[in-house]
Every structure is written in C-alpha cells, then in structure tokens.
Design a protein around this motif. Structure first.
Motif, PDB file in Angstrom:
ATOM      1  N   VAL A  49      -2.362   2.822  -3.482  1.00  0.00           N
ATOM      2  CA  VAL A  49      -3.942   2.652  -3.829  1.00  0.00           C
ATOM      3  C   VAL A  49      -4.185   3.968  -4.621  1.00  0.00           C
ATOM      4  CG1 VAL A  49      -6.183   2.499  -2.744  1.00  0.00           C
ATOM      5  CG2 VAL A  49      -3.981   1.536  -1.328  1.00  0.00           C
ATOM      6  N   LYS A  50      -3.628   4.832  -4.178  1.00  0.00           N
ATOM      7  CA  LYS A  50      -4.116   6.198  -5.067  1.00  0.00           C
ATOM      8  C   LYS A  50      -3.580   6.000  -6.419  1.00  0.00           C
ATOM      9  CE  LYS A  50      -3.605   8.713  -0.692  1.00  0.00           C
ATOM     10  NZ  LYS A  50      -2.671   9.562   0.118  1.00  0.00           N
ATOM     11  N   VAL A  57       0.827  -1.310   0.051  1.00  0.00           N
ATOM     12  CA  VAL A  57       0.106   0.134  -0.020  1.00  0.00           C
ATOM     13  C   VAL A  57       0.841   1.338   0.244  1.00  0.00           C
ATOM     14  CG1 VAL A  57      -1.861  -1.154   1.219  1.00  0.00           C
ATOM     15  CG2 VAL A  57      -0.267   0.093   2.292  1.00  0.00           C
ATOM     16  N   ARG A  66      -0.857   5.148   1.892  1.00  0.00           N
ATOM     17  CA  ARG A  66      -1.683   4.206   0.555  1.00  0.00           C
ATOM     18  C   ARG A  66      -1.480   5.146  -0.630  1.00  0.00           C
ATOM     19  NH1 ARG A  66      -7.620   4.420   1.528  1.00  0.00           N
ATOM     20  NH2 ARG A  66      -7.919   2.275   0.980  1.00  0.00           N
ATOM     21  N   GLY A 122      -5.386   0.711   4.536  1.00  0.00           N
ATOM     22  CA  GLY A 122      -4.815  -0.419   3.816  1.00  0.00           C
ATOM     23  C   GLY A 122      -5.603  -0.673   2.411  1.00  0.00           C
ATOM     24  N   ASP A 123      -6.153  -1.855   2.150  1.00  0.00           N
ATOM     25  CA  ASP A 123      -6.699  -2.195   0.854  1.00  0.00           C
ATOM     26  C   ASP A 123      -8.151  -2.101   0.833  1.00  0.00           C
ATOM     27  OD1 ASP A 123      -4.537  -2.712  -0.905  1.00  0.00           O
ATOM     28  OD2 ASP A 123      -4.020  -4.364   0.310  1.00  0.00           O
ATOM     29  N   TYR A 165      -1.983  11.049   5.938  1.00  0.00           N
ATOM     30  CA  TYR A 165      -3.404  10.455   6.130  1.00  0.00           C
ATOM     31  C   TYR A 165      -4.219  11.651   6.617  1.00  0.00           C
ATOM     32  CZ  TYR A 165      -1.059   5.914   6.267  1.00  0.00           C
ATOM     33  OH  TYR A 165      -0.345   4.949   5.982  1.00  0.00           O
TER      34      TYR A 165
END
Lengths: 344, 270
Positions: A51-52, A44, A48, B70-71, B182
């Motif tokens: 993911v992006k 990830v 993340r 996470g995923d 984040y």
C-alpha cells in the motif's frame, strides 16, 4: 479516499476470479507497476508495504496494480499445500507465473497499458523474475528480498516448469550421462528422480518462433554486448540456457532466468536487506559462483539496505527503498502517455 | 453466490470490504472482525473460507478492513479502539442496508473478537456473537506487542536499544511503537489497558459462543477467560484443538476445521 483507487476482479486462464486494487494517477500513462504477492501475505504485503509502495509510485505518476494470486487473499481457488515451506518452495519454482501473465494481459486489454514493471517482496520478487523472462512487455524488475533458494520438504521442482524448461533439464541430464559422478549421485539417491523422469517424458518442443525483443528503454552504462540465450517470445517457452545443476537448495530456475533478462536488456533493481539470509544467499550462491551473465552489470542494479531485516520493518528502511526505487524508475523506466491521449 | 470487493464509508474514511452474497439470500447477515497487525494476514484465508461456507448456506457476510489496515484508508498510528468500534458500526450499518436485515451476527477473531464483544454490549441490532480466541487481557496483549518490537531490535541490532519504558515514554511523546511494521500509538495502547473483564461493560443480551483455541485437548484453566465469558452473560465456552493459526507456524492454514465445526454446530442449534 486515496485518489483513483478501485477494487477490481479479473479471471485467469483457468477461469479463477482474482481480486486486486488498481490505483491510477490523474494522468494516464502507458506503463504500470504490478506488485506481486509475497508468500501468503496477499496483495497488501507485511505491514501494508505494498500500500505504501503503491501510494509512493502513484504519486510519481505510475499506476499500480496489486492483486491476490489463486488461493490467496480474496481471490478464488485454493493452495493445497499442508506446510508453509512447501508452498514457498512452489512459489520459488513459478507457481504464480501464469497468474502474473494473465494480470499483465488484463492490464493491456482493459486499461491500455503497453508495458509493465514487475515488482515484489520475497516470493513476489522471484515470481517477477520468472514471469518476466518470457515477456517482451516487461520494462523492468523491482525486487525486494529476492530468494534464490527453494524451501520445502516435498517440493516438485518440475511441477510449474514449461515444456521448454523441462527439455532444457533433460538436455542437462543427457550431457552428464557419461559422467560417473552423475551415476553415483543417481545410485546414492541424490538425484531428483521425479525431475529426471518428468524431463525424459516431456514431449519434443516444436520449433520456436521467437518474437524480436524491442530495444531496451535505457542502458546507460552498457559497454558489453549481452550474450546468452536468444530473445524471448511475447509469452511462452523460448530458447533457454541450461538450468543450474542442483547441488544444494539453489533454485535451478533463477540463474537461467536472470541470464534471459540480461539478454533481453531488462532493467532490474534488486534491494536486499543487510540482516537477511537471502542477501547472503544471493552473494554466495549466485554472485560468488560466477553465475552473472555477460552484460549483467549494465542492467542489474543492487542496493543493500544497511541494517534492515527481510520485510523492512522500520520506517527508515522503507523510505530508503522507496526513494531509491523512485530514482531507478525515473532513470530506467520513464513513463510516457499512451498514443492519442491528452493531458489530465 | 457472489463476492463483491468494494469500498464503503466510515465517517470521512473509506473502508475496503468484501460482501459475500448468497444466491438465495434468505439467510442471516454476518460481519467479521479481523485481528490486529500481522495476525490479520496470517488468518485472512481462514476468515475468507468461513465466509464462503456461510454464503453457501444462504447467509450474507461482510469482511472489512478497519481504518489504517489492509486496503482501507486511515492512519493506524493515531487510531483508537473507539475508531475501531466506529468502523465496526459502519460495517454493520452497511450490511444491514444492503440486506435489509434488522439484526446481524458478529464474528471476531483475537482482538477482533474483543472488539465485537465491546460493540455488542451496546448495540441492540447485534443478534448474537461468535468470538474466536478473544483477547481478554488487553494489558498483557499490549505488552506482547511491545515485546515484538524488542525482538525486532534484538534481531537487527543484536541488542535492545530502547527498552519497554523508553518505548512507552516515546509513544506518549508522540512517536508510535513499531510492531512488525505496524505503528502502535499511545491512544490505542492506553485503550488496550482498559480491556479487562470488569473494567468495561460486556453484558450482552443475545447468545455468545466463545472458542478457546488450543493445541492441547485439556489445557489448564484460564481464569481471565472464564471471567470474560461470565461477563458476557448467556455465553457458551468451548475448547477446540487447533494450532495458533494467527501467527507464523509450520502449517499453512487455509481453513480451521475444528473452529468451523464447533461454530457451525452452535449456529445450527440456534
């Protein structure tokens, strides 16, 4: 749920189970992007980021595979190093090249992919460069925050070298055998004795039979003929330029790998963050040392993200990288449908 | 023993999880709750390896990614502690359905431990809880998150352009605070203020193990942690010597031997 996303498993050449996410656009194509884990932060990536990146690339029609290397994330196996710096050093020297090759082969075998773009942040970027140099099925490199130095207090830089690389290292030692400075370095313990012994002990390589590299997908501004080492085989050792003599912590594998990628006409997009020592190191220890091979500027593009830090913490830096990467992909690695495949 | 990476639903969101299944499935069911932000990544292998140890002993373990992490699907910035608890509830339901077990053991680390404690207080199907280095003062923890943003500003701008008050004001106006990439939204920020012993019910009918993870063998007293443990009810508090493996340190933490040993000993005694 995000469209076309699947949790998958594959086995590497040692039988170790690797876990990944395979994300596909509705329309099948022959080119996939493989995002390689940065350091210990698994598939990830920090905040993340992968993911992006996956969502952005899939939205543009590219399937994306991101997976955990041996001993990382949800995959099996162990790392073993006690210190993070030593682990990072081993990654810089190719620890995960074999896993990367196995993932590419798995994509080709299981999902009809013909070629891949290897990408990643930091450790993922250097792994992409090292893994691509011996593959003719790598259509491009997408590196973010590429490190060209080797960290660590106890790094064996020969541990992940191929026989060919060890032989090239030996050739370098032999060339410098009559140079008094080399003996002075040896006697003052500045020489990497472990590397010297291992390179001298490596068996002689049988004559290589390189496979011709296909014509580059796109080389819009190529005005010079790439020189340097010959074409790479589909996978495995191949004729290599002599590694850079190690005078400091510069990764001895990096410059030869870049020379190979340029010789293979591999489009390469490198993002650096302005507020990141890795950018300064790339400038000082690679570009300013005149290591660029002939043809470099035709295939390697660099984009510096103003004010950004190493992991692209703020949204604006991420957006800039993603938009620029998307444009580069469209220009340099256009996607095509696999033969015999219809529309969506 | 097998491990299955898969997606499962939490309301209309798909969560990613890995189900560790033993060869001989006669053991108990566990659900692991991960920390917040980058702490989740630094601690990932420690939780993976402990799940594998439990599976070897015959237990089933579900590790999952909460929404927006996470995923898993979902948006972190608009999330709340209530959302996190909904995901934990969905994870418990999923593992119970897969194993046929009536009750589960929750194991949480850092903010994940706090979540486990909040959930256990109201869910009768939680048999026991194991809380590794729980966050016991949410207000202070939220300030630590803001400090991460300030440190990033200093590193990249050489100055703090938005101080704490400006960050909080912007957050309340709808602009989340970037914490190591984040996004921390106002709802979660406000929820964290409520994480204090005495402000929320923590009383748990089952046994609890609370591990205080410290570098020092005899760390100074921590009254807030004592109050937290007291609020749980039948809880065992132990100090274990281990590096703070939830942040970047020199050591590469694949396992946390002292934490594992203390936990295994406690489990065996029950």
């Amino acid at each position: 749920m995000t469209t076309g996303r699947h949790a998958v498993e594959l086995r590497n050449r040692d039988g170790i189970r690797l876990v990944g996410i395979w994300q596909r656009p509705p329309r099948p194509v022959d080119t996939a992007i493989v995002l390689l884990s940065p350091g210990v932060k698994m598939r990830v990536a920090p905040h993340r980021l992968y993911v992006k990146m996956s969502d952005a690339f899939v939205a543009r029609g590219y399937p994306v595979f991101r997976f955990d290397f041996t001993g990382l994330g949800d995959s099996d196996g162990a790392v073993g190093e006690r210190l993070l710096a030593d682990f990072y050093g081993s990654v810089a020297l190719g620890r995960y090249v074999a896993d990367t090759h196995d993932a590419i082969d798995w994509l080709k075998r299981e999902h009809g992919i013909r070629r891949v773009v290897l990408g990643g942040l930091c450790g993922g970027a250097i792994t992409a460069v090292l893994a691509a140099q011996s593959r003719s099925d790598v259509a491009g490199i997408l590196g973010v925050g590429l490190p060209i130095t080797v960290d660590g207090s106890n790094v064996d830089r020969t541990r992940f070298m191929s026989i060919g690389q060890l032989q090239d290292l030996r050739a370098g030692y032999v060339r410098r055998a009559l140079d008094p400075k080399s003996w002075l370095r040896l006697l003052t313990l500045q020489t990497d004795v472990k590397a010297l012994i291992r390179s001298l002990l490596v068996r002689r390589r049988s004559s290589p039979a390189p496979t011709p590299v296909p014509a580059p997908a796109a080389a819009p501004s190529a005005t010079t003929t790439p020189t340097g080492p010959g074409p790479a085989s589909a996978e495995g050792p191949d004729p290599a330029p002599a590694p850079t003599p190690v005078e400091d912590n510069t990764n001895p594998l990096f410059a030869p790998a870049m020379a190979r990628l340029v010789a293979m006409s591999t489009p390469t997009m490198l993002f650096f963050s302005e507020v990141d020592r890795l950018y300064w190191e790339f400038e000082e220890k690679y570009l300013q040392r005149g290591q660029k091979p002939v043809g470099y500027d035709a295939f390697v593009e660099t984009h510096v993200l103003a004010g950004a830090n190493h992991v692209l913490t703020f949204d604006a830096w991420q957006r800039e990288m993603l938009e620029h990467a998307a444009g580069w992909l469209t220009r340099r690695v256009p996607i095509a449908q696999p033969a015999g495949v219809g529309g969506a | 023993m097998g491990e299955r990476p898969q997606f499962f639903p939490s309301g209309n969101v798909q969560l990613f999880g890995v189900l560790h299944e033993p060869v001989d499935g006669t053991g108990e069911a566990f659900v692991f709750c991960h920390p917040f932000g980058e702490e989740k990544l630094w601690t990932h292998r420690v939780l993976v390896q402990f799940a594998r140890r439990l599976a070897i002993l015959g237990h089933t373990v579900l590790r999952y990614d909460a929404r927006g992490t996470g995923d898993s699907d979902g948006d972190l910035a608009s999330g709340s502690i209530a959302d996190d608890l909904a995901d934990l509830r969905a994870a418990i339901d999923f593992v119970r359905q897969r194993t046929g077990q009536a009750r589960v053991t929750l194991l949480g680390l850092r903010l994940g431990a706090t979540l486990a404690a909040l959930g256990s207080a109201s869910w009768p199907d939680v048999a026991r809880q194991i809380l590794w280095a729980p966050i016991v003062n949410g207000e202070r923890y939220a300030q630590e998150l803001l400090r991460i943003n300030l440190a990033t500003q200093l590193a990249v701008h050489r100055e703090v352009r938005e101080d704490r008050q400006a960050l909080v004001t912007a957050m309340r106006a709808g602009t989340p605070v970037n914490v190591d990439g984040y996004l921390l939204g106002a709802t979660r920020y406000d929820d964290l203020q409520q994480v204090q012993p005495g402000r929320q019910p923590l009383a748990f009918a089952g046994p609890s193990l609370v591990l205080r993870v410290e570098r020092m063998a005899t760390p100074p007293p921590q009254p807030e942690l004592t109050a937290f443990v007291d609020a749980l009810g039948a809880a065992t508090l132990q100090v274990v010597r281990e590096e703070p493996f939830w942040k970047e340190i020199a050591e590469l933490y694949e396992e946390a031997p002292q934490v594992y040993e203390a936990t295994m000993t406690w489990l065996e005694e029950r």
